[in-house]
Design an enzyme around this catalytic site. Structure first.
Site, PDB file in Angstrom:
ATOM      1  CE1 TYR A 143      -3.570  -4.172  -5.866  1.00 39.52           C
ATOM      2  CE2 TYR A 143      -2.643  -2.378  -7.301  1.00 39.52           C
ATOM      3  CZ  TYR A 143      -3.774  -2.650  -6.313  1.00 39.52           C
ATOM      4  OH  TYR A 143      -4.478  -1.829  -5.690  1.00 39.52           O
ATOM      5  CG  ASN A 183      -7.927  -6.377  -5.591  1.00 44.85           C
ATOM      6  OD1 ASN A 183      -8.208  -6.123  -4.564  1.00 44.85           O
ATOM      7  ND2 ASN A 183      -7.080  -5.555  -6.240  1.00 44.85           N
ATOM      8  CD  GLU A 194      -2.527  -0.740  -3.559  1.00 44.54           C
ATOM      9  OE1 GLU A 194      -3.354   0.461  -3.530  1.00 44.54           O
ATOM     10  OE2 GLU A 194      -2.863  -1.501  -2.965  1.00 44.54           O
ATOM     11  CG  ASP A 238      -1.967   1.207   1.319  1.00 45.85           C
ATOM     12  OD1 ASP A 238      -2.193   1.644   0.178  1.00 45.85           O
ATOM     13  OD2 ASP A 238      -2.215   1.556   2.252  1.00 45.85           O
ATOM     14  CG  ASP A 268      -4.393  -7.362  -3.629  1.00 44.03           C
ATOM     15  OD1 ASP A 268      -5.282  -8.317  -3.410  1.00 44.03           O
ATOM     16  OD2 ASP A 268      -4.182  -6.290  -3.208  1.00 44.03           O
ATOM     17  CG  ASP A 281      -2.981 -10.319   0.049  1.00 41.62           C
ATOM     18  OD1 ASP A 281      -2.129  -9.512  -0.897  1.00 41.62           O
ATOM     19  OD2 ASP A 281      -3.717  -9.782   0.753  1.00 41.62           O
ATOM     20  CG  ASP A 284      -4.570  -1.512   3.151  1.00 38.29           C
ATOM     21  OD1 ASP A 284      -3.722  -2.000   2.557  1.00 38.29           O
ATOM     22  OD2 ASP A 284      -5.347  -0.948   2.389  1.00 38.29           O
ATOM     23  CG  HIS A 285      -3.143  -5.968   1.516  1.00 42.15           C
ATOM     24  ND1 HIS A 285      -3.776  -7.001   0.948  1.00 42.15           N
ATOM     25  CD2 HIS A 285      -3.771  -4.849   1.043  1.00 42.15           C
ATOM     26  CE1 HIS A 285      -4.746  -6.432  -0.089  1.00 42.15           C
ATOM     27  NE2 HIS A 285      -4.832  -5.300   0.072  1.00 42.15           N
TER      28      HIS A 285
END
Length: 310
Positions: A164, A205, A89, A63, A203, A275, A300-301
């Site tokens: 990502y 998503n 990210e 992030d 990630d 993830d 935040d991950h």
């Protein structure tokens, strides 16, 4: 993954509801339920076929690389000491990379992919102790590759792909694009898999099943849990890849890798498992462990780590 999930926030609110009007009249307060946390068990260092783990890969959506470095993310990386570190990210052009990560002697071989059009958007990285045989960027389609989302490294016995995956966005404004991505990315991975088995990390998503997020009922129309996105990862798994965490921990609930910054979601473990490490079927005999390292902060991950015998 970036989004405010209204349904998730409402559910988080509900957990702290102090009760009905009658409860208020009697001046009794309902105690909030204690969060159910996930405890990462001890690492398994032997594969099903009895081989000792000799390859350790860590993946982390940071992030924002520069902020993550300032939050001492590299200290944890040095403690974990993976053979390969994959980051998503990164939001950082190569010219703006922090000196602390450029100069890391532990990882002499570093590779970066960034968005061509938007600085500070998307981006992935791969840091290796041992030089790969070959490194490529993207999946061979300009509409996807301009966003800097994929790096592939070829090692002697497998490919490592870090990705990502595009977020469908608030209001699902990119869901159609995401569906196109899922088809094209699956074709890319399947073509690689015909040459040499692969590990996909990053990630993705998407939370695949109800068990992969805290509040599935309230998020069926949220980015990351739509039927279309879930079908996308289902089709990827059906094409010959295995979710390593679910292979080893099929019934493990409350194991998440992403928590929105709002509503103290991480403290209450109101999260999503976004993830993954996916493996070609021929690599499964060498799978030792697939870890969710949910203690390290800085994003935040949280990071995830794979142990393999190769």
């Amino acid at each position: 993954m970036k989004r405010g999930k209204k349904a998730e926030e409402a559910a988080a609110d509900g957990e702290n509801d102090t009760g009905s009007a009658s409860a208020k009249r009697t001046k009794k307060t309902k105690e909030p339920e204690a969060p159910i946390l996930y405890e990462d068990p001890p690492d398994k260092m032997t594969s099903k076929d009895g081989r000792a783990a000799n390859m350790k890969i860590t993946s982390w959506n940071v992030d924002g690389l520069r902020a993550w470095v300032k939050k001492n993310g590299l200290d944890w990386v040095r403690e974990e000491a993976p053979d390969v570190l994959c980051l998503q990210e990164t939001k950082c052009a190569e010219k703006s990379l922090p000196a602390a990560i450029i100069s890391m002697p532990e990882y002499p071989h570093k590779y970066w992919a960034v968005s061509d059009e938007k600085e500070g958007y998307s981006g992935v990285a791969m840091l290796c102790k041992t030089e790969p045989l070959k490194v490529t960027y993207g999946i061979g389609k300009e509409e996807h590759d301009k966003e800097g989302r994929v790096i592939t490294a070829e090692f002697p016995s497998f490919y490592l792909v870090t990705a990502y995956v595009p977020n469908s966005g608030r209001g699902l404004v990119r869901l159609d694009y995401r569906k196109t991505w899922d088809v094209d990315f699956r074709a890319y991975l399947s073509e690689l898999d015909m040459q040499k088995p692969l590990v996909l990390c990053g990630d993705l998503n998407v939370a695949h099943q109800d068990i992969d997020l805290k509040n599935p009922k309230g998020n069926k129309k949220s980015a990351g849990f739509t039927p279309e996105e879930r079908e996308g990862i289902s089709q990827l798994l059906e094409s010959g890849f295995t979710d390593s965490f679910r292979e080893l921990y099929p019934e493990q609930a409350n194991a998440y890798t992403f928590w929105t910054y709002m509503m103290n979601s991480r403290g209450k473990n109101v999260g999503w498992r976004l993830d993954y490490f996916l493996l070609s079927s021929s690599l499964l005999p060498g799978l030792c462990d697939s870890k969710i390292r949910n203690k390290p902060l800085g994003s935040d991950h949280c990071p995830i780590t794979l142990h393999m015998a190769v």
